[in-house]
Structure formats: structure tokens, C-alpha cells
Design an enzyme around this catalytic site. Structure first.
Site, short mmCIF file in Angstrom:
data_model
loop_
_atom_site.label_atom_id
_atom_site.label_comp_id
_atom_site.label_asym_id
_atom_site.label_seq_id
_atom_site.Cartn_x
_atom_site.Cartn_y
_atom_site.Cartn_z
N LYS A 80 0.86 -1.19 0.00
CA LYS A 80 0.00 0.00 0.00
C LYS A 80 0.89 1.23 0.00
O LYS A 80 2.04 1.16 0.45
CB LYS A 80 -0.87 0.02 1.26
CG LYS A 80 -2.10 0.88 1.14
CD LYS A 80 -3.24 0.14 0.48
CE LYS A 80 -4.43 1.02 0.20
NZ LYS A 80 -5.60 0.21 -0.25
N ASP B 114 -7.00 4.42 -4.38
CA ASP B 114 -7.67 4.29 -3.07
C ASP B 114 -8.26 5.68 -2.81
O ASP B 114 -8.50 6.42 -3.77
CB ASP B 114 -6.66 3.86 -1.99
CG ASP B 114 -7.33 3.40 -0.70
OD1 ASP B 114 -7.76 2.24 -0.63
OD2 ASP B 114 -7.44 4.22 0.25
P1 NDP Z 1 -12.85 8.05 -2.64
O1 NDP Z 1 -11.78 9.04 -2.43
O2 NDP Z 1 -13.39 7.85 -4.01
O3 NDP Z 1 -14.09 8.37 -1.69
C1 NDP Z 1 -13.95 8.42 -0.32
C2 NDP Z 1 -15.28 8.84 0.28
O4 NDP Z 1 -15.21 8.71 1.70
C3 NDP Z 1 -15.62 10.30 0.01
O5 NDP Z 1 -17.00 10.45 -0.06
C4 NDP Z 1 -15.05 11.00 1.23
O6 NDP Z 1 -15.68 12.23 1.53
C5 NDP Z 1 -15.33 9.99 2.31
N1 NDP Z 1 -14.30 10.12 3.35
C6 NDP Z 1 -12.98 9.90 3.23
N2 NDP Z 1 -12.33 10.15 4.36
C7 NDP Z 1 -13.26 10.54 5.22
C8 NDP Z 1 -13.21 10.94 6.56
N3 NDP Z 1 -12.06 11.01 7.26
N4 NDP Z 1 -14.38 11.25 7.16
C9 NDP Z 1 -15.55 11.19 6.47
N5 NDP Z 1 -15.66 10.82 5.18
C10 NDP Z 1 -14.52 10.51 4.57
O7 NDP Z 1 -12.28 6.69 -2.05
P2 NDP Z 1 -12.77 5.19 -2.33
O8 NDP Z 1 -14.23 5.16 -2.53
O9 NDP Z 1 -11.88 4.62 -3.35
O10 NDP Z 1 -12.39 4.48 -0.95
C11 NDP Z 1 -13.32 4.38 0.14
C12 NDP Z 1 -12.89 3.27 1.07
O11 NDP Z 1 -12.86 2.04 0.35
C13 NDP Z 1 -11.49 3.41 1.68
O12 NDP Z 1 -11.49 2.83 2.97
C14 NDP Z 1 -10.62 2.56 0.75
O13 NDP Z 1 -9.45 2.12 1.40
C15 NDP Z 1 -11.59 1.41 0.49
N6 NDP Z 1 -11.33 0.61 -0.70
C16 NDP Z 1 -11.20 1.19 -1.93
C17 NDP Z 1 -11.01 0.40 -3.04
C18 NDP Z 1 -10.96 0.96 -4.41
O14 NDP Z 1 -10.89 0.18 -5.37
N7 NDP Z 1 -11.01 2.27 -4.60
C19 NDP Z 1 -10.87 -1.06 -2.92
C20 NDP Z 1 -11.09 -1.57 -1.60
C21 NDP Z 1 -11.29 -0.75 -0.53
P3 NDP Z 1 -14.94 13.59 1.13
O15 NDP Z 1 -14.92 13.62 -0.36
O16 NDP Z 1 -15.79 14.64 1.74
O17 NDP Z 1 -13.57 13.51 1.73
O1 2IT Z 2 -7.93 -1.46 -0.67
C1 2IT Z 2 -7.88 -1.95 -1.81
O2 2IT Z 2 -8.05 -3.14 -2.01
C2 2IT Z 2 -7.66 -1.03 -2.94
N1 2IT Z 2 -7.57 0.17 -2.73
C3 2IT Z 2 -7.52 -1.58 -4.33
C4 2IT Z 2 -6.12 -2.08 -4.57
C5 2IT Z 2 -5.81 -2.47 -5.99
O3 2IT Z 2 -4.64 -2.79 -6.22
O4 2IT Z 2 -6.69 -2.50 -6.85
#
Ligand code: NDP
Ligand code: 2IT
Length: 448
Positions: free
Chosen positions: A129, A169
Site C-alpha cells: 500500500k 484508493d
Molecule cells: P474516494 O476518495 O473515491 O471516496 C472516499 C469517500 O469517503 C468520500 O466520499 C469521502 O468524503 C469519504 N471520506 C474519506 N475520508 C473521510 C473521513 N475522514 N471522514 C468522512 N468521510 C470521509 O475513495 P474510495 O471510494 O476509493 O475508498 C473508500 C474506502 O474504500 C477506503 O477505505 C478505501 O481504502 C476502500 N477501498 C477502496 C477500493 C478501491 O478500489 N477504490 C478497494 C477496496 C477498498 P470527502 O470527499 O468529503 O472527503
Molecule cells: O484497498 C484496496 O483493495 C484497494 N484500494 C484496491 C487495490 C488495488 O490494487 O486495486
């Protein structure tokens, strides 16, 4: 959460002493160790070979300076990270997070989780990561580009198709991957498609990667409900977050007949009793990069709540898809009081240990992130396969593979939980299954 097994407690004590101040990393390790007690008795050879100690120590940790210039000519300095945690199963694989809260402890918790998650997919990917404490909010495209170029100017020497393959992420999506891929290509003078995943469809990206994490979380939820003879049809669903994972969780939940009544961002949450208008949400978040207050301004009947907890919204299914520790014991108690039947973690570690305890004691179906959000990284591995074959699959074929992978993970969690004496406990199932799938290859490869 119970006291640790006497053979595991000293390992955890050492982790605490060696990694001071890294609360999220401690939390992630503790959760896995909590689950491993039955393995100590059933598979003592894995414990005696110090596999757990080796898993808790990253193979390599890279920390670097990221200087960049804003649109006014002001120079800023951020910190970049890449933690290459474990490569027993394949090249390090895991996303990059750009968020002001990022520090080593966050990257290590995410990298540690990623080892087991990636193992659960059954695909040949190790765990890693990275990211930066850079805050993308309010920055222009040109500023984002300069930051990404500077970040990659150091990162490029550490990554590669066979070495380490980053993706997105929080704060890193298609735009950022594009700028980073461009800079990698420029520095190395190679079109190495397999060095990053989450690329655009026209230049090596996999169809369905954008949708994969959210879709996968909903497939996992569907399978959990099916195990109790239920379905998503007609269910009220609450999804936290409004980013990549949340948006496509909403989309698939709606496809499967549920009504999603609330989503959130860091400024609050909206409740839309008629069901979230997905096109509007996508336009505000993906195109305009706006706020949920903009949603409520357009959908007059929807309410925006600035202060308060989204977990107070009455629902059957809750999908935390924003960030770590966003759902605590009080949030869980509120959900249980309102009769929630299933909770699946689209985000990484969104539920605190207290929240998980509340769900498990109430008999709520609970899908931990390692299992429930593995669809994103699994589809990244499918992107790597397509890149290696110089091929591009259809959306339908890719989504079908994703669905099969998620069902495979669901089955593996249930079977492992049963085998190790905790039937129906997806946390134990995911942790033990992920652990064994990485521990056995580590044994085979000797002390490295
Ligand atoms: P994005 O940046 O696309 O979206 C994040 C969302 O969460 C936004 O709406 C943001 O609001 C909100 N958010 C982030 N931090 C905070 C905080 N401290 N307090 C309140 N709201 C918050 O990220 P992703 O959707 O990609 O990721 C979301 C989660 O999913 C994370 O935990 C990530 O690790 C996990 N994840 C992501 C994957 C991926 O493929 N992208 C895969 C597996 C897991 P705002 O815009 O207002 O900050
Ligand atoms: O938390 C996760 O699994 C991710 N942000 C996606 C990682 C990836 O390599 O697609």
C-alpha cells in the site's frame, strides 16, 4: 474481542513496541491475531516457523519527499509512502491513498490487511500500500498533475509489472492514475501497461474496474443474505461515503432491487426516501467533484444533515464505504436497534472492534472488508491478466469473473469458519483462510 492466545500475546506485544504510535496498524494486527487462536492448535508448524512475526514486519518500507508547485508558484512539500508488505503470492499489490490523514501507521494497516485480502481472492498478488498526506481537495487539475508527476518521479524506481503494482484508493482515481502512468512511461521510456491498475479503458484499463469494489461488496452482501434465505430485493440500504466504492455499491444494490436511502461525505449525509438518484450523484461527485449539499439543493425532498450520524438512519443493510473507524459501538448499537440484518465493509476497517462486537452479539450478518471489498483488487488482478495477454475483455465477462470470485471468497470464509469452530463468523473465516493461503507458500519458500 477476547484476550489473545498465550502464544500470540508476545507477538502482539512486540508489534506494539516496534511500531509505536501506529494505532490503526495495531488495530489491524490485533483483529487478525484475535482470529488465529484455533490455528495455533491445528497448524502449530505455521506458528513455530514465525510466519506471523514475518507477516507483521513489512519486507520494505519506502518514505520519500514529494515537492510540487501550486498554481500561484508556491512550493509545497508532502511525504510519500510505499510499504511493500509481503510478496509470497505475487508482486506487491495495493492502492495509493492521497489524504491529509495519511501517515506511516495508516499505510501499514492498509498494507497488512491487503496481504490477507489479496490471498483470499485466490489470485497471484502480494500485499502492499502507499500514498501521501497530500490533500487533493480544492486543487486544480494542473496542481494534481504536478503532484502526481513528482510522486511518480520517486516511486517509479520501486514499481514494475513483476515487482509492485499500485492502483487507486481514497483520493486516487482514474485522473491520478493517468497522470502517474504518463510520468512512469516518460521516465522509463516503456509502455509497461502492467505497472499500474485502474487505467482508462482506452489505454490498458479493465472494464468493470471502476465498478468492481462497490459491486463486489454488494455481491458479498447478497451471498450473506442468501445464506439465511433472504435477498436484497425490497431492502432499505444505507451506504456511507460518496466516492468510488460508495457510488458503485449504490448502483449494484439498486440493480438488485434495494432502495438506497442515504449516502455521506465528510460534510455530512443526505437522506433521500425516494431512493438515491444515481445519475445526479455521479454527476456531482465524478464530474463536478462537488459536495452532497449540492445533491440536496437539486433534489428538494432530500435532506442534508451536517452534524449527526448516518448510522441513525433506519435500514436493513448498512454498507460503510468511506474510511477507517467511521462506524463505532454507538453507531452499531443504533443500527441494531433499528433492526439491521446485514453489514458489509466496502471500506477498509470502517468498523471499530466495539462495533464488530455489537453486530456479532446481535447475530447481524457481518462481512469484514478483507472479504467484502476484495472485488476491487481482484479486478485489478484481472486487469494485470489482460495486460499480460495484451487483451481486453468485455464488461459482462469481467463482471461475471468478479461475481464468481466474490462468491468463492464468501464460500471460503464460511467453510473456514466452520472448520475452525466458529460457524457463521466471517471475520474468523476471512482471517484464517487468508492467513493459511499466504503462510503455506511462505513455509515452502524457506526463511526469507
Ligand atoms: P474516494 O476518495 O473515491 O471516496 C472516499 C469517500 O469517503 C468520500 O466520499 C469521502 O468524503 C469519504 N471520506 C474519506 N475520508 C473521510 C473521513 N475522514 N471522514 C468522512 N468521510 C470521509 O475513495 P474510495 O471510494 O476509493 O475508498 C473508500 C474506502 O474504500 C477506503 O477505505 C478505501 O481504502 C476502500 N477501498 C477502496 C477500493 C478501491 O478500489 N477504490 C478497494 C477496496 C477498498 P470527502 O470527499 O468529503 O472527503
Ligand atoms: O484497498 C484496496 O483493495 C484497494 N484500494 C484496491 C487495490 C488495488 O490494487 O486495486
Amino acid at each position: 474481542m477476547s484476550d489473545l492466545h498465550p502464544k500470540l500475546q508476545p507477538i502482539f506485544t512486540t508489534v506494539l513496541a516496534r511500531n509505536p504510535g501506529e494505532a490503526e496498524f495495531h488495530q489491524a494486527v490485533k483483529e487478525v491475531l484475535d482470529s488465529l487462536a484455533p490455528v495455533v492448535d491445528k497448524r502449530p508448524e505455521l506458528i513455530d516457523a514465525a510466519i506471523i512475526e514475518r507477516l507483521c514486519e513489512p519486507e520494505r518500507q519506502i518514505i520519500f519527499r514529494v515537492p510540487w508547485t501550486d498554481d500561484q508558484g508556491q512550493v509545497h512539500v508532502n511525504r510519500g509512502f510505499r510499504v511493500e508488505f509481503n510478496s509470497a503470492l505475487g508482486p506487491y499489490k495495493g492502492g495509493l491513498r492521497f489524504h491529509p490523514s495519511v501517515y506511516l501507521g495508516i499505510i501499514k494497516f492498509l498494507g497488512f490487511e491487503q496481504i490477507f485480502k489479496n490471498a483470499l481472492t485466490g489470485l497471484p498478488i502480494g500485499g502492499g500500500k502507499g500514498g501521501s498526506d497530500f490533500d487533493p481537495k480544492g486543487r486544480s487539475d494542473a496542481e494534481i498533475m504536478r503532484f502526481c508527476q513528482s510522486f511518480m518521479t520517486e516511486l517509479y524506481r520501486h514499481i514494475g509489472e513483476y515487482r509492485d503494482v499500485p492502483a487507486g484508493d481514497i483520493g486516487v482515481g482514474g485522473r491520478e492514475i493517468g497522470y502517474m502512468f504518463g510520468q512512469y512511461k516518460r521516465i522509463t521510456n516503456q509502455y509497461e501497461s502492467g505497472v499500474l491498475t485502474g487505467k482508462g479503458i482506452g489505454w490498458g484499463g479493465s472494464r468493470a474496474r471502476t465498478e468492481a469494489t462497490g459491486y463486489g461488496t454488494v455481491f458479498f452482501t447478497r451471498d450473506m443474505l442468501t445464506s439465511r434465505g433472504e435477498s436484497l430485493e425490497g431492502k432499505r440500504v444505507v451506504v456511507s461515503g460518496a466516492g468510488n466504492v460508495a457510488i458503485y455499491a449504490v448502483e449494484k444494490a439498486q440493480d438488485l432491487g434495494a432502495t438506497v436511502v442515504a449516502v455521506s461525505d465528510s460534510g455530512g449525509y443526505v437522506v433521500d426516501e425516494k431512493g438515491i438518484d444515481l445519475e445526479l450523484l455521479k454527476d456531482i461527485k465524478e464530474v463536478q467533484r462537488g459536495r452532497l449539499t449540492d445533491y440536496a439543493a437539486v433534489r428538494k425532498h432530500a435532506t442534508h444533515v451536517d452534524n449527526g450520524s448516518i448510522w441513525d438512519v433506519d435500514c436493513d443493510v448498512a454498507l460503510p464505504c468511506a474510511t477507517q473507524n467511521e462506524l463505532d459501538g454507538d453507531g452499531a448499537a443504533a443500527l441494531v436497534k433499528n433492526g439491521v440484518t446485514a453489514v458489509a465493509e466496502g471500506a477498509n476497517m470502517p468498523c471499530t472492534p466495539e462495533a464488530i462486537k455489537v453486530f456479532q452479539e446481535a447475530g447481524t450478518l457481518f462481512g469484514p472488508g478483507k472479504a467484502a471489498n476484495a472485488g476491487g483488487v481482484a479486478t485489478s488482478a484481472l486487469e494485470m491478466q489482460q495486460n499480460a495477454m495484451r487483451d481486453a475483455w468485455t464488461f459482462e465477462a469481467t463482471e461475471e469473473r468478479l461475481d464468481q470470485i466474490m462468491s468463492g471468497i464468501h464460500t471460503r470464509c464460511l467453510e473456514t469458519a466452520e472448520e475452525f469452530g466458529s460457524p457463521g463468523d466471517y471475520v474468523v473465516g476471512a482471517n484464517i483462510s487468508g492467513f493459511i493461503q499466504v503462510a503455506e507458500p511462505m513455509m515452502a519458500m524457506g526463511v526469507i
